[in-house]
Scaffold this motif. Structure first.
Motif, PDB file in Angstrom:
ATOM      1  N   LEU A   1       0.814  -1.219   0.000  1.00  0.00           N
ATOM      2  CA  LEU A   1       0.000   0.000   0.000  1.00  0.00           C
ATOM      3  C   LEU A   1       0.847   1.269   0.000  1.00  0.00           C
TER       4      LEU A   1
ATOM      5  N   TYR B   1       0.747   4.008  -2.610  1.00  0.00           N
ATOM      6  CA  TYR B   1      -0.569   4.610  -2.842  1.00  0.00           C
ATOM      7  C   TYR B   1      -1.037   5.491  -1.685  1.00  0.00           C
ATOM      8  N   ILE B   2      -0.726   5.082  -0.428  1.00  0.00           N
ATOM      9  CA  ILE B   2      -1.201   5.869   0.717  1.00  0.00           C
ATOM     10  C   ILE B   2      -0.062   6.325   1.628  1.00  0.00           C
TER      11      ILE B   2
ATOM     12  N   LYS C   1       0.382   5.799   6.765  1.00  0.00           N
ATOM     13  CA  LYS C   1      -0.972   5.249   6.733  1.00  0.00           C
ATOM     14  C   LYS C   1      -0.945   3.719   6.575  1.00  0.00           C
TER      15      LYS C   1
ATOM     16  N   ILE D   1      -2.551   0.629   9.028  1.00  0.00           N
ATOM     17  CA  ILE D   1      -3.311  -0.531   8.551  1.00  0.00           C
ATOM     18  C   ILE D   1      -2.674  -1.826   9.081  1.00  0.00           C
TER      19      ILE D   1
ATOM     20  N   VAL E   1      -8.748  -2.421   4.079  1.00  0.00           N
ATOM     21  CA  VAL E   1      -8.739  -1.467   2.965  1.00  0.00           C
ATOM     22  C   VAL E   1     -10.160  -1.265   2.439  1.00  0.00           C
TER      23      VAL E   1
ATOM     24  N   LYS F   1     -12.453   0.510   5.098  1.00  0.00           N
ATOM     25  CA  LYS F   1     -12.194   1.950   5.205  1.00  0.00           C
ATOM     26  C   LYS F   1     -12.451   2.668   3.877  1.00  0.00           C
ATOM     27  N   ARG F   2     -12.810   1.886   2.843  1.00  0.00           N
ATOM     28  CA  ARG F   2     -13.104   2.440   1.528  1.00  0.00           C
ATOM     29  C   ARG F   2     -11.945   3.279   0.963  1.00  0.00           C
ATOM     30  N   LEU F   3     -10.762   2.772   1.201  1.00  0.00           N
ATOM     31  CA  LEU F   3      -9.578   3.452   0.659  1.00  0.00           C
ATOM     32  C   LEU F   3      -9.509   3.292  -0.859  1.00  0.00           C
TER      33      LEU F   3
ATOM     34  N   THR G   1      -8.413  -2.481  -5.197  1.00  0.00           N
ATOM     35  CA  THR G   1      -7.807  -3.282  -4.121  1.00  0.00           C
ATOM     36  C   THR G   1      -7.263  -4.596  -4.668  1.00  0.00           C
TER      37      THR G   1
END
Length: 473
Positions: free
Chosen positions: A410, A413-414, A418, A422, A437, A440-442, A448
């Motif tokens: 991740l 991307y984040i 962050k 996670i 993921v 939390k609607r990331l 995903t």
């Protein structure tokens, strides 16, 4: 028992009448009851080969009669063929820089030659151990040369076993090329990889170890034969000094080279240290791999359990059904011995003084043991373990899916911070990274799936790419 009386510079000693060995061998037997182990069989053969070649050259020079030459050659050939081994009574570990081993060979060859010529054992007027069999030689050039010849004789077996292991590991690498598993660093989850890559990594170190051993073996082809006592060729004829190395090369079909500096080659034994170091390196690598195999197969229910090793024997006298990783265990034990032998060889080489190293007997005993025992260990590892390893593919996949290590994917991307949150939440709640993921609607489900695509993360190429690679290869 009927005895004969033989004399040396120490005095007289009663020797069994029918014995092929003589007074100096018997004294060594009495003085050096250390391991109850005789010289390595190949060492005995190689001592005889040197004596044979020396007799031929000395006869050509006119300093040994043809009659004595023929008897000595016949005796040596018999030893090379496997006869008279029980007459080599000197312990493998001995004082005297190998003099006792050399004299054991001289006495056995002389007495067998005497017998061939119709005489009685011990009648050294017919063939003398020193004046005839050891003519133009010294222990200090014969013994190390025989040691190098022995390394060259037995090392190919270890190399051959390593090549078989390398091939077996390569096959497993291909077989497991799409088995996704969790990679671990410091025994903690890291990032996904494949089981195939693990086995290809093992294959790579075996290839490297084979190169190291083959390179180190070249050191053994430089010999000091002809240098006699300290390298100045005292008591050796010019013809012997100039011809012995080429004649030995012809006899063994090995291209030996006479050392440029015979003094150096007589007193320094770093070539054996280099060979031992290459063997130790292989042993260290093999033991590390054996540790991995034991960990990866641990359980099988309460451990890692990613692979299953072949069941070879009962693991317990009290716990029914228990099966232990006995083959990797024995490989590690042999590795421990090889490492210890390397320390012995290192210290023995360092402890040489001035014009001679007196500790070649322990160097050879340790080195030959390392070569032979590691070859046997590699053989059983290949046949009784590697060839039968199976992957527990679904368990490997599930462990990856449930690992917080997936959070690493991740980061692009984040961001690291962050992604770390996670990972910590996954460990705390038991929820997978994928679940968190989505919760939390990331990202969308499709995003995903793409970001956490295990094949992509593990570096497994697309099927079309695999087919193309196989076509090219």
């Amino acid at each position: 028992m009927n005895m004969r009386i033989e004399a040396d510079s120490i005095g007289t000693l009663a020797v069994p009448k029918e014995a092929y060995y003589g007074v100096q061998s018997l004294r060594a037997k009495e003085n050096f009851s250390i391991t109850d182990t005789q010289l390595h069989p190949e060492m005995i053969r190689n001592l005889a080969k040197i004596k044979k070649v020396a007799a031929v050259i000395n006869a050509q020079s006119g300093i040994l009669t043809a009659v004595k030459r023929d008897a000595i050659v016949q005796a040596c050939d018999e030893i090379v063929a496997g006869s008279l081994y029980d007459s080599f009574i000197v312990d493998a570990i001995q004082g005297g820089a190998g003099t006792s081993a050399n004299m054991n060979a001289n006495e056995v060859i002389a007495n067998r030659a005497i017998e061939i010529l119709g005489g009685s054992k011990g009648d050294y007027r017919i063939v003398h151990p020193n004046d005839d069999v050891n003519l133009c030689q010294s222990t200090n050039d014969v013994f190390p040369t025989a040691g190098k010849m022995t390394v060259l004789t037995i090392l190919p077996n270890l190399i051959a076993e390593l090549k078989r292991l390398e091939e077996a590991l390569g096959k497993k690498g291909e077989e497991f090329s799409e088995v996704i598993k969790m990679g671990r660093t410091q025994l903690q989850d890291a990032v996904p990889t494949t089981l195939g890559r693990s086995f290809h990594a093992y294959q790579s170190f075996v290839k490297r170890d084979i190169r190291y051993l083959e390179s180190a073996a070249e050191e053994m082809k430089v010999i000091n034969l002809g240098g006699t006592a300290i390298g100045n060729a005292i008591n050796a004829t010019p013809a012997y000094l100039e011809g012995i190395t080429d004649r030995l090369s012809e006899e063994l079909n090995i291209s030996f080279t006479q050392a440029e500096d015979l003094f150096d080659a007589t007193q320094n034994v770093d070539g054996f240290v280099r060979v031992s170091a290459a063997i130790k390196t292989a042993a260290v690598n093999l033991s590390k791999m054996s540790n991995d195999l034991r960990l990866l197969s641990s359980g099988p229910r309460a451990g890692i359990g990613e692979i299953s090793l072949p069941a070879k024997q009962n693991g317990s006298s009290i716990m029914p059904g228990k099966v232990n990783p006995v083959i990797p265990e024995v490989v590690s034990q042999v590795a421990f011995r090889v490492i210890g032998n390397d320390v012995t060889i290192t210290m023995a080489a360092e402890s040489g003084q001035l014009e001679l190293n007196a500790f070649e007997p322990i160097i050879f005993h340790a080195l030959f043991e390392s070569i032979d025992s590691l070859a046997h260990a590699v053989q059983t590892l290949t046949v009784n373990c590697i060839a039968g390893i199976q992957a527990n593919e679904m368990l490997c996949y599930r462990q990856v899916e449930e690992s917080a290590g997936l959070a690493t994917a991740l980061c692009p991307y984040i961001g690291y911070q962050k992604a770390s949150v996670i990972a910590k939440e996954s460990l705390k709640t038991g929820k997978s990274v994928r679940e968190l993921v989505l919760e939390k609607r990331l990202f969308t489900v499709e995003e995903t799936d793409s970001i956490l695509d295990l094949k992509r993360i593990a570096g497994i190429p697309a099927q079309a790419e695999i087919v193309a690679r196989k076509a090219v290869s």
